[in-house]
Write a protein that holds these residues in place. Sequence first.
Motif, short mmCIF file in Angstrom:
data_model
loop_
_atom_site.label_atom_id
_atom_site.label_comp_id
_atom_site.label_asym_id
_atom_site.label_seq_id
_atom_site.Cartn_x
_atom_site.Cartn_y
_atom_site.Cartn_z
N VAL A 8 0.93 3.45 15.33
CA VAL A 8 2.00 2.42 14.51
C VAL A 8 3.43 3.14 14.95
O VAL A 8 3.58 4.06 14.97
N ILE A 10 7.27 2.18 13.56
CA ILE A 10 8.19 1.95 12.73
C ILE A 10 9.58 1.94 13.10
O ILE A 10 9.81 2.91 13.71
N TYR A 32 11.17 6.48 6.09
CA TYR A 32 9.94 5.64 6.43
C TYR A 32 8.75 6.33 7.04
O TYR A 32 7.76 6.15 6.43
N LEU A 33 9.19 7.29 8.00
CA LEU A 33 8.03 8.02 8.44
C LEU A 33 7.28 8.80 7.59
O LEU A 33 6.33 8.97 7.57
N PHE A 35 7.25 8.57 4.40
CA PHE A 35 6.23 7.77 3.37
C PHE A 35 4.77 7.34 4.17
O PHE A 35 3.93 7.03 3.52
N ALA A 36 5.16 6.77 5.38
CA ALA A 36 3.90 6.40 5.99
C ALA A 36 2.83 7.54 6.04
O ALA A 36 1.83 7.28 6.05
N ARG A 37 3.39 8.66 6.39
CA ARG A 37 2.58 9.89 6.68
C ARG A 37 2.07 10.54 5.52
O ARG A 37 0.88 11.06 5.38
N GLN A 41 -1.96 6.39 0.42
CA GLN A 41 -2.22 5.00 0.72
C GLN A 41 -1.09 3.86 0.99
O GLN A 41 -1.25 3.01 0.56
N TYR A 42 0.11 4.58 1.07
CA TYR A 42 1.13 3.90 1.43
C TYR A 42 1.02 2.70 2.61
O TYR A 42 1.15 1.65 2.46
N LEU A 43 0.34 3.18 3.73
CA LEU A 43 0.14 2.56 4.94
C LEU A 43 -1.15 1.96 5.22
O LEU A 43 -1.52 1.19 5.71
N CYS A 51 -4.31 7.98 13.03
CA CYS A 51 -3.43 7.36 13.37
C CYS A 51 -2.30 7.88 13.66
O CYS A 51 -1.45 8.48 12.88
N ILE A 53 1.83 7.96 14.14
CA ILE A 53 2.83 7.22 13.66
C ILE A 53 4.14 7.79 14.23
O ILE A 53 4.57 8.92 14.09
#
Length: 84
Positions: A8, A10, A32-33, A35-37, A41-43, A51, A53
């Motif tokens: 992914v 971002i 953002y990174l 929160f994604a990591r 279950q954000y992403l 995955c 990121i």
Amino acid sequence: MKESLTDVIIGEVKYTKSETTFSRGLRELLEYLYFAREADQYLFNNVTQECRISGLLCTDGVATATQSSQSVTHLTTEDLSQLF
């Protein structure tokens, strides 16, 4: 066979040459990174999914000493135009 997401990217785009705006964009991208990591279950629905990121910060010509770090790459609009 079920395919799964493996990478992914971002992105954050700042149409500026201002170092202050660059710094704000980088800070936002790092949030953002995070929160994604880290956020549950954000992403992904399946938090155990493997995955990679990474982040991409695009600006209109802010000069940087380093174009890339472990998880963030900075490209200018000139860099982007050379890719395509």
